[in-house]
Design a protein around this motif. Structure first.
Motif, short mmCIF file in Angstrom:
data_model
loop_
_atom_site.label_atom_id
_atom_site.label_comp_id
_atom_site.label_asym_id
_atom_site.label_seq_id
_atom_site.Cartn_x
_atom_site.Cartn_y
_atom_site.Cartn_z
N MET A 122 17.86 29.50 -1.29
CA MET A 122 17.77 29.68 0.16
C MET A 122 17.04 30.98 0.50
SD MET A 122 21.53 28.44 1.44
CE MET A 122 21.98 26.69 1.44
N ALA A 123 17.38 32.06 -0.22
CA ALA A 123 16.73 33.34 0.04
C ALA A 123 15.24 33.28 -0.27
CB ALA A 123 17.39 34.43 -0.80
N SER A 124 14.85 32.39 -1.19
CA SER A 124 13.45 32.26 -1.59
C SER A 124 12.67 31.30 -0.69
CB SER A 124 13.37 31.76 -3.04
OG SER A 124 14.05 32.64 -3.91
N GLY A 125 13.34 30.73 0.31
CA GLY A 125 12.68 29.79 1.19
C GLY A 125 12.37 28.47 0.50
N VAL A 126 13.25 28.07 -0.43
CA VAL A 126 13.05 26.83 -1.19
C VAL A 126 14.21 25.88 -0.88
CG1 VAL A 126 12.93 25.83 -3.51
CG2 VAL A 126 11.82 28.02 -3.03
N PRO A 127 13.92 24.68 -0.36
CA PRO A 127 15.00 23.73 -0.08
C PRO A 127 15.71 23.31 -1.37
CG PRO A 127 12.86 22.68 0.18
CD PRO A 127 12.60 24.14 -0.01
N VAL A 128 17.00 23.02 -1.27
CA VAL A 128 17.80 22.76 -2.46
C VAL A 128 18.59 21.47 -2.30
CG1 VAL A 128 19.67 24.24 -1.61
CG2 VAL A 128 19.50 23.78 -4.05
N VAL A 129 18.73 20.75 -3.43
CA VAL A 129 19.57 19.56 -3.50
C VAL A 129 20.79 19.93 -4.33
CG1 VAL A 129 19.71 17.13 -4.14
CG2 VAL A 129 17.50 18.10 -3.45
N ILE A 130 21.99 19.65 -3.79
CA ILE A 130 23.22 20.08 -4.45
C ILE A 130 24.18 18.90 -4.63
CG2 ILE A 130 23.04 22.40 -3.50
CD1 ILE A 130 25.26 21.61 -1.49
N SER A 131 25.18 19.11 -5.49
CA SER A 131 26.25 18.12 -5.67
C SER A 131 27.22 18.18 -4.50
CB SER A 131 27.04 18.41 -6.96
OG SER A 131 26.24 18.29 -8.09
N ASP A 132 27.80 17.05 -4.20
CA ASP A 132 28.83 16.98 -3.16
C ASP A 132 30.16 17.40 -3.78
OD1 ASP A 132 30.26 16.56 -0.91
OD2 ASP A 132 30.09 14.37 -0.90
N LEU A 133 30.40 18.70 -3.80
CA LEU A 133 31.62 19.27 -4.39
C LEU A 133 32.37 20.08 -3.32
CD1 LEU A 133 30.20 20.49 -7.83
CD2 LEU A 133 31.62 18.48 -7.41
N PRO A 134 33.67 20.30 -3.52
CA PRO A 134 34.47 20.97 -2.49
C PRO A 134 34.00 22.36 -2.10
CG PRO A 134 35.90 19.88 -4.08
CD PRO A 134 34.50 19.79 -4.63
N TRP A 135 33.29 23.07 -2.99
CA TRP A 135 32.91 24.46 -2.70
C TRP A 135 32.05 24.59 -1.45
CZ3 TRP A 135 27.80 25.51 -2.24
CH2 TRP A 135 26.89 24.71 -2.93
N ARG A 136 31.31 23.54 -1.09
CA ARG A 136 30.38 23.67 0.04
C ARG A 136 31.09 23.64 1.40
NH1 ARG A 136 28.49 19.12 2.82
NH2 ARG A 136 29.32 17.12 2.11
N THR A 137 32.40 23.32 1.40
CA THR A 137 33.16 23.23 2.64
C THR A 137 33.08 24.52 3.44
OG1 THR A 137 34.71 21.71 1.56
CG2 THR A 137 35.44 22.75 3.62
N GLY A 138 32.71 24.41 4.70
CA GLY A 138 32.63 25.58 5.56
C GLY A 138 31.34 26.37 5.43
N TYR A 139 30.46 25.95 4.52
CA TYR A 139 29.20 26.66 4.32
C TYR A 139 27.99 25.75 4.53
CZ TYR A 139 31.45 30.80 2.26
OH TYR A 139 32.19 31.93 2.06
#
Length: 392
Positions: A288-305
């Motif tokens: 994100m800081a590098s201005g590069v879009p990212v594909v991530i796993s659907d895991l609980p850690w992303r909640t609220g972010y």
């Protein structure tokens, strides 16, 4: 403050955490419970000792007894103001069994050692509980990990979410991507997909390769870069590339120097991070800081972010077709790419700034040493209650 860290000295996370405190006004000491010491710690001038030199050939129980006795001796001699251990096992357990009750003690959970390992080993589960019961404060990068730590502990405890985040002066959007690629000897006319996860089974790199194989059938002008600090899967991954006929489109970079990796990431078009379990992957903040879009796993850690389609594209762990479709969308939908880049930059600057997070942790250390740490909205300390909803 005199700070004693008990952690694996080879870990990138250990280096990044200790780096901030070693460059300030603090006396920093590391007791290494890993496999080898990262050279960066030596260059930083951190005073290091290890309890691993006799580990080879020892069984787990004899080594842990030896390590506890050694740590007890070293901490007694050092007399630190505070001890911080990570991850929960083995570092947290070894520290907890070594410390006097009067020594302030913080534990950070990294992810799999509290989300996965306790359900594969009753011994790790017991050790985690003993370690977490001794802690004065729990920290983690995501609420699911923090809640799982409290669940393993069996009782509420003060906790705080602290991000490893990204160093925004190092990870930043490329001013001229074409020129940067030329400097790095990367092809200027290719669509570059970057993977910065360790070469271990949890990273699902085979899934990434199979999805990339599908992607190449639609977009042959693409390459995949693998950069990883550790892991022993390269031979297996190369074999899979050969069987899929995509070896010439995949570059295995191996371990890449920190600032060089930032440059390679900035030169990429997409980052992929799709493990089976994790806390908050640092590579996501750095992308994100590098201005590069990212594909991530659907895991609980992303909640609220992270919201799907707003900050990143989200796919189920192990979903080859889902990952292919996400990559396909990022090639064909310019508006989506721009949205993810802009929202990602806004999010990392607000909530994933490494320096801001470490300065907040410094304030928390000081409050603990003064014996004045309490629920604090400014520092973000709150009461964590046991919850097993995040366990996987």
């Amino acid at each position: 403050m005199k700070l004693c860290f008990i952690a694996p000295g080879h870990s990138y996370h250990t280096v990044q955490w200790i780096k901030f405190f070693s460059q300030g006004k603090h006396d920093v000491y590391l007791i290494d419970v890993g496999h080898e010491l990262n050279n960066s710690l030596i260059q930083l001038g951190v005073k290091c000792d290890d309890v691993t030199s006799k580990r080879k050939g020892w069984g787990a129980l004899p080594w842990m007894v030896h390590a506890i006795l050694e740590i007890r001796k070293k901490v007694s001699s050092l007399r630190p103001d505070l001890v911080h251990a990570f991850p929960v096992f083995p570092a947290g357990f070894l520290a907890a069994e070594s410390l006097e009750s009067s020594v302030p003690f913080v534990i950070t959970g990294w992810g799999s050692e509290v989300l996965v390992a306790p359900w594969r080993s009753w011994m790790i589960r017991l050790c985690n509980r003993l370690a977490l019961k001794r802690a004065n404060l729990l920290t983690a990068e995501s609420l699911p990990v923090l809640s799982s730590m409290a669940w393993l502990r069996g009782s509420p405890c003060n906790g705080v979410l602290i991000q490893f985040g990204a160093e925004l002066d190092i990870f930043k959007p490329a001013e001229n991507k074409e020129s940067l690629r030329q400097q790095l000897n990367l092809p200027k006319d290719k669509f570059i997909i970057f993977s910065g996860r360790a070469a271990i089974p949890n990273s699902n790199l085979e899934v990434v390769l199979k999805s990339f194989h599908m992607f190449l059938s639609e977009f042959p002008n693409a390459i995949l870069l693998f950069a990883y600090a550790y892991g022993n899967m390269e031979e297996k991954l190369r074999g899979l590339c050969s069987s899929l006929g995509i070896l010439e489109n995949v570059l295995f970079l191996g371990a890449v120097e920190y600032k060089q990796m930032a440059a390679v990431l900035s030169a990429s078009d997409v980052c992929v991070s799709v493990p089976s379990s994790d806390s908050f992957p640092r590579i996501v903040w750095e992308s994100m800081a590098s201005g590069v879009p990212v594909v991530i796993s659907d895991l609980p850690w992303r909640t609220g972010y992270i919201e799907d389609g707003v900050h990143a594209l989200v796919v189920a762990p192990g979903d080859e077709l889902g990952l292919f479709r996400a990559l396909e969308r990022l090639v064909s939908d310019t508006l989506l790419r721009t949205t993810l880049i802009n929202n990602g930059l806004e999010l990392v600057r607000a909530r994933g700034d490494y320096l801001k997070e470490m300065k907040r942790m410094e304030q928390i250390y000081e409050a603990i040493c003064r014996r004045s740490l309490s629920i604090d909205d400014i520092l973000g300390v709150f009461q964590v209650y046991p919850s097993d909803v995040a366990l996987r």
